[in-house]
Design an enzyme around this catalytic site. Structure first.
Site, PDB file in Angstrom:
ATOM      1  CB  THR A 164      -0.898   0.055   1.260  1.00  0.00           C
ATOM      2  OG1 THR A 164      -0.056   0.126   2.415  1.00  0.00           O
ATOM      3  CG2 THR A 164      -1.784  -1.182   1.371  1.00  0.00           C
ATOM      4  CG  HIS A 165       0.354   4.315   1.433  1.00  0.00           C
ATOM      5  ND1 HIS A 165      -0.405   5.464   1.444  1.00  0.00           N
ATOM      6  CD2 HIS A 165      -0.279   3.445   2.271  1.00  0.00           C
ATOM      7  CE1 HIS A 165      -1.434   5.310   2.269  1.00  0.00           C
ATOM      8  NE2 HIS A 165      -1.392   4.086   2.774  1.00  0.00           N
ATOM      9  CB  SER A 286      18.329   2.430 -25.969  1.00  0.00           C
ATOM     10  OG  SER A 286      19.072   3.600 -26.271  1.00  0.00           O
ATOM     11  CE  LYS A 292      17.200   1.765 -20.495  1.00  0.00           C
ATOM     12  NZ  LYS A 292      16.712   3.112 -20.818  1.00  0.00           N
ATOM     13  CD  GLU A 299       8.245   2.824 -21.164  1.00  0.00           C
ATOM     14  OE1 GLU A 299       8.810   3.733 -20.554  1.00  0.00           O
ATOM     15  OE2 GLU A 299       8.771   2.231 -22.121  1.00  0.00           O
ATOM     16  CE1 TYR A 326     -26.778  12.847 -37.261  1.00  0.00           C
ATOM     17  CE2 TYR A 326     -27.255  14.789 -38.587  1.00  0.00           C
ATOM     18  CZ  TYR A 326     -26.385  13.781 -38.206  1.00  0.00           C
ATOM     19  OH  TYR A 326     -25.136  13.704 -38.745  1.00  0.00           O
ATOM     20  CD  GLN A 331     -20.112  13.837 -40.702  1.00  0.00           C
ATOM     21  OE1 GLN A 331     -21.169  13.712 -41.311  1.00  0.00           O
ATOM     22  NE2 GLN A 331     -19.111  14.563 -41.162  1.00  0.00           N
ATOM     23  CE  LYS A 334     -21.001   8.195 -37.975  1.00  0.00           C
ATOM     24  NZ  LYS A 334     -21.304   9.495 -37.311  1.00  0.00           N
TER      25      LYS A 334
END
Ligand code: ARG
Length: 486
Positions: A164-165, A286, A292, A299, A326, A331, A334
């Site tokens: 927790t925390h 990287s 790396k 991410e 309408y 429009q 979408k």
């Protein structure tokens, strides 16, 4: 058809009222075919049901119906093959389908828009799209849920620190850990299935906003398309996008869950935590730093959550200022919807690969467990068993923890003589009875982390979702008998 006297406006189905053709820039600004072409299957499916209905009520002859149905087959093939020329002057998918239909079916095609408006057509297409997408994403989610339960089963006996925390709190098992995400996914699944209800009534027959004088049979169309009934007020229906908002809400919460999970593993796979490991096939490198290995997929799941929330927020803002019926603003519903569906599908897949491929670094986890005070709460609860009020027990154990820390000693290794400094009724050899695994096993009430409780829950979830027993275990003897209470 007498033909439109104004040649220049004649490509528009509404050209009759107009004295000159539309400005090209206006066409470019108002078109939606560049994105709503994605609805061509829904549009054609709805049109098929509509045409069958028109024939049933006598507005089309059986021959006209068949010509139109055959024409629609051709149009669907053309769209699927990417052979339809997309023309801004034909505005949207509804008009492209109709224009191509007239091309293939001839004069019969000119009757397809009988008793129908694009307003109820788009309301229908979107409902069909949302229902299909909710189902497809439920399938993706089920595969992630399956991977989660399997991994949880594999790690059912591994003891993990829980936080927790972001501070070490209490020991749990790997099964309990994955079970937590399974519960979240289960709620997401229920929300997705709820969207099928939100979009469960057929809007067709609303006309532009107030129905039609022609003798339509709305219930027939609804049944043809698998809806449970029809909407009851056209003025409401053609402007109703609640089902899109419900869907985007469900997708947003799902992304909240995936994003938090991704964040946890980004953290846990750092050298500093070192608890989670992803296989190389899921990592990226990287361009400059040769050492790396980066968890880019996690991410991006975390990052892409933002566009789904953005789409949801954008839709609410779009809807909040609209009067009934309408309005062309609609429009704009979408692109955010399509993007959210694609984003969530990709994120569910990436999380499934991550869950499938991840492993816990057990040596590092043991090292962490060896250095923590995760059992402090257990000691306080044992004092409660001996009759000490919890608040006092909390204070006593707080002092014991401080003492152990000062002496660089694990709680489990404290000698009786040290314990006696803080409380005089500890049983002999008390500290050595403590262990993280024992602590987990003792919390066997419903919702607790004890292995048999967790497996019982996995069993219930698996049954509920996959309608079979899980592949790994005989069903526990009976609920209630399996490690509830002690
Ligand atoms: N392309 C429009 C949309 O996506 C379809 C409905 C158009 N209706 C209208 N009366 N212009 O909302």
């Amino acid at each position: 058809m007498s033909g439109n006297p104004k040649e220049t406006a004649s490509s528009k189905p509404w050209g009759g009222r107009f004295a000159e053709s539309t400005d090209k820039d206006v066409e470019g600004f108002t078109e939606s075919i560049s994105f709503d072409r994605r609805l061509f299957r829904e549009d054609i499916r709805g049109s098929r049901a509509h045409v069958r209905m028109l024939a049933r009520v006598g507005l089309l002859t059986p021959e006209e119906r068949d010509q139109i149905l055959q024409g629609l087959d051709r149009v669907e093939e053309e769209f699927a093959a990417g052979q339809v020329e997309l023309r801004p002057d034909w505005e949207d998918v509804h008009m492209h389908v109709e224009k191509r239909l007239v091309h293939h079916a001839g004069p019969a095609g000119l009757k397809i828009h009988t008793a129908r408006s694009r307003n109820d057509q788009v309301a229908l297409d979107l409902r069909l799209f949302v229902r299909a997408a909710a189902d497809r994403l439920t399938g993706e989610l089920d595969r992630l849920l399956e991977a989660t339960l399997r991994k949880g089963y594999d790690y059912r006996a591994l003891i993990l620190p829980a936080y927790t925390h972001t501070q070490q709190a209490q020991p749990v098992s790997g099964g309990y850990y994955f079970g937590a995400y399974a519960e979240r996914l289960l709620r997401d699944r229920k929300r997705l299935q709820g969207v099928l209800d939100s979009a469960g009534l057929c809007p067709l027959g609303s006309g532009a906003l107030a129905g039609t004088t022609l003798p339509i049979d709305r219930e027939f169309v609804a049944a043809e398309l698998g809806f449970s009934g029809v909407t009851r007020n056209g003025l409401d229906t053609v402007g109703d996008r609640d089902f899109v908002a419900d869907f985007l809400h469900a997708l947003s919460l799902l992304m909240v869950h995936l994003s938090g999970w991704a964040e946890e593993w980004i953290l846990w796979s750092t050298r500093e935590f070192g608890m989670v490991r992803l296989p190389d096939r899921l990592l990226t490198g990287s361009s400059m730093m040769p050492q790396k290995k980066n968890p880019d997929i996690l991410e991006l799941v975390r990052g892409k959550a933002g566009r789904v929330f953005g789409g949801y927020t954008g839709l609410l803002v779009l809807l909040k200022g609209l009067p009934l019926s309408y309005n062309r603003d609609l429009q704009e519903d979408k692109e955010a919807l399509f993007d959210a569906v694609d984003t969530v599908a990709g994120s569910l897949l990436m999380m499934r690969l991550a869950v499938d491929g991840m492993s816990f670094e057990t040596a590092r986890i043991e090292e962490i467990l060896g250095k923590t005070e995760l059992l402090a709460t257990d000691i306080a609860e044992d004092l409660v068993r001996l009759g000490v009020p919890f608040r006092e027990a909390h204070a006593i154990v707080g002092r014991i923890v401080a003492h152990a820390a000062k002496n660089s000693c694990r709680l489990e290794e404290l000698p009786d003589s040290d314990l006696a400094l803080f409380f005089d009724r500890f049983p002999r050899g008390y500290a050595s009875t403590l262990s993280p695994g024992g602590s987990v096993a003792r919390r066997s009430h419903t919702g607790g982390p004890a292995p048999e409780t967790v497996l019982q829950r996995f069993h219930e979830i698996w049954q509920e979702i996959f309608r079979t027993s899980p592949p790994w275990s005989p069903p526990p003897s009976s609920p209630g008998e399996s490690g509830r209470g002690r």
